[in-house]
Design an enzyme around this catalytic site. Structure first.
Site, mmCIF file in Angstrom:
data_model
loop_
_atom_site.group_PDB
_atom_site.id
_atom_site.type_symbol
_atom_site.label_atom_id
_atom_site.label_comp_id
_atom_site.label_asym_id
_atom_site.label_seq_id
_atom_site.Cartn_x
_atom_site.Cartn_y
_atom_site.Cartn_z
ATOM 1 N N HIS A 166 37.985 40.277 55.127
ATOM 2 C CA HIS A 166 36.388 40.180 54.634
ATOM 3 C C HIS A 166 36.225 38.820 54.835
ATOM 4 C CE1 HIS A 166 35.831 43.902 51.583
ATOM 5 N NE2 HIS A 166 36.282 44.257 53.015
ATOM 6 N N TYR B 22 30.237 41.072 42.998
ATOM 7 C CA TYR B 22 30.762 40.770 41.677
ATOM 8 C C TYR B 22 29.268 40.395 40.771
ATOM 9 C CZ TYR B 22 35.524 39.113 43.149
ATOM 10 O OH TYR B 22 36.759 38.929 43.359
ATOM 11 N N PRO C 237 41.402 38.499 36.117
ATOM 12 C CA PRO C 237 41.468 38.985 37.407
ATOM 13 C C PRO C 237 40.183 38.407 38.018
ATOM 14 C CG PRO C 237 41.152 40.930 36.018
ATOM 15 C CD PRO C 237 41.532 39.637 35.188
ATOM 16 N N LYS D 69 42.960 35.859 41.722
ATOM 17 C CA LYS D 69 44.165 35.036 41.966
ATOM 18 C C LYS D 69 45.779 35.291 41.541
ATOM 19 C CE LYS D 69 41.601 32.047 44.102
ATOM 20 N NZ LYS D 69 41.787 32.778 45.186
ATOM 21 N N TYR E 106 38.254 30.523 46.315
ATOM 22 C CA TYR E 106 38.336 32.093 46.564
ATOM 23 C C TYR E 106 39.395 32.374 47.636
ATOM 24 C CZ TYR E 106 37.111 36.827 46.378
ATOM 25 O OH TYR E 106 37.189 38.180 46.075
#
Ligand code: RFL
Ligand code: PHB
Length: 389
Positions: A72, A200, A292, A296, A384
């Site tokens: 991604h 998100y 979560p 990570k 990220y």
């Protein structure tokens, strides 16, 4: 019985360490409390950093991930009925790999079997001992008999509820903890994901996450109260609530279907310091837990394994203690940065029962900043995709 390294725990960190050690010719035995099927039945992480992907390559367990995993280049932040894409690749030159922890664990187990590594499953009363002396050993019970493995080092890869951290005298260990006043209710369903990238969502009704395991399997989460019961959530109720928390275009596109897994996970930040006690090393969830939201946990377990493997390789192959002596310090520096990032993403995206209007305004300001400042978006993106080892 004798080996060089006893690894307690056959989750991703124990298996990854075991494969790397075996590939380097360092003897090791893994012991787990439960069986293979139980371990493979746990549905957990889904997003791998490039560093984790590279460690799987070093372990010799990356073939299927490259065939079936989904690279991604970005993800979306959804709020105020719209989407803002964080272009990970444009901002950092790096991508993430969407590949389930269950599959990764299966691949590492297969690799371990192929190279003839020893794993003892369904062992009870596992106990690390003598790690403050020159002669550490681990005892366990299997088939009604107590057995002992002598070793040079013990790797505690046995997760948050394991025995390794608890075996350390309380006065020698410092712990830092934050619990969050909500959990995640998650489902797995064989339906195509609502979007080809993760979403998100920050919504007045609470956080939501649209993730996936493949192009035909979706993983969806919604924020829920800590005392919520899975039994109260039919699939229809879950999808209705998810739709309400997504921008209209996604809500309309959502394909629904029966879930085959549904569970609630509490959210917690936790760190134990140091991560070494004589010849006992804590690795992964045994030493730290993150909520979560930033994806990570598994990736931190992998970076711990990287530092410990470097240390053990130095000890056995180069007769150098330098890397082993720095294990705790190096691992913890990276751990705390991920703990900070996971906390900040959790704080940004969830509704806090006591957050009030001030908390809400701060979230709105930060989302506005992230969507209008390349510097802010780059900071989010570099965390990220994973900070360097
Ligand atoms: P594990 O996976 O807990 O494995 C520990 C192993 O030790 C065994 N064990 C014992 N063995 C012997 N004796 C004892 N007394 C023992 N006690 C326990 C257990 O049976 C088990 O086999 O720890 P490890 O290897 O450190 O791996 C950590 C990861 O599992 C964890 O960090 C991630 O799953 C966290 N996580 C995520 N991480 C990510 O990087 N990306 C994600 O997208 C992500 N999503 C998640 C997550 C965790 C979640 N939950 C349910 C906690 C999503 C969720 C919902
Ligand atoms: C998942 O797919 O389970 C997942 C993905 C991203 C997260 C957390 C969990 O941040």
């Amino acid at each position: 019985m004798r080996t060089q390294v006893v690894i307690i725990g056959s989750g991703p960190s124990g298996l990854l360490l075991g494969c790397l050690l075996s590939n380097a010719g360092i003897d090791n035995i893994i012991i787990d409390r439960v069986g293979k099927d139980y371990i493979l039945g746990r549905v957990r992480a889904g997003v791998l950093e490039e560093g984790t992907v590279d460690l799987l390559r070093q372990a010799g367990a990356d073939e299927r991930m490259h065939l079936e995993g989904l690279p991604h280049d970005g993800f979306s932040l959804a709020f105020d009925n719209r989407d803002h894409r964080i272009d990970l690749f444009a901002l950092t030159g790096k991508r993430v790999m969407v590949y389930g922890q269950t599959e990764l664990t299966r691949d590492l187990m297969a690799r371990r079997e192929a190279i003839g590594g020893t794993t003892i499953y369904e062992a009870s009363d596992v106990s690390p001992q003598g790690f403050d002396s020159a002669a550490p050993f681990v005892t366990y019970r299997k088939d009604g008999i107590t057995r002992r493995i002598d070793c040079d080092f013990i790797a505690g890869c046995d997760g948050y509820h394991g025995v390794s951290r608890k075996a350390v005298p309380e006065k020698s260990i410092a712990t830092f903890e934050r619990t969050y006043p909500f959990g995640w209710l998650g489902i797995l369903a064989d339906v195509p994901p609502v979007s080809h990238e993760l979403i998100y969502a920050n919504h007045p009704r609470g956080f939501a996450l649209c993730s996936m395991r493949s192009q035909t399997r979706s993983r969806y989460y919604i924020q829920c109260p800590l005392d919520e019961k899975v039994e109260n959530w039919s699939d229809d109720r879950f999808y209705d609530e998810l739709r309400l928390r997504l921008p209209a275009a996604h809500a309309q596109a959502l394909v629904t279907g029966p879930s085959f897994e549904k569970s609630i996970a509490p959210l917690r930040s936790f760190v134990a310091e140091p991560m070494r006690f004589g010849s006992l090393f804590l690795v992964g969830d045994a030493a730290h837990i993150v909520p979560p939201t930033g994806a990570k946990g598994l990736n931190l377990a992998a970076s711990d394994v990287h530092y410990l493997f470097e240390g053990l390789r130095g000890h056995y192959l180069d007769r150098s203690q330098a890397a082993l002596d720095r294990y705790s310090e190096r691992a913890l520096r990276r751990v705390w940065k991920s703990v900070r990032f996971s906390w900040s993403m959790t704080t940004l995206m969830h509704r806090f029962p006591d957050g009030g209007e001030f908390g809400q305004k701060i979230q709105e300001a930060e989302l506005d900043y992230l969507t209008h400042s390349e510097a802010a978006a780059t900071s989010l993106a570099e965390n990220y995709v994973g900070l360097p080892y």
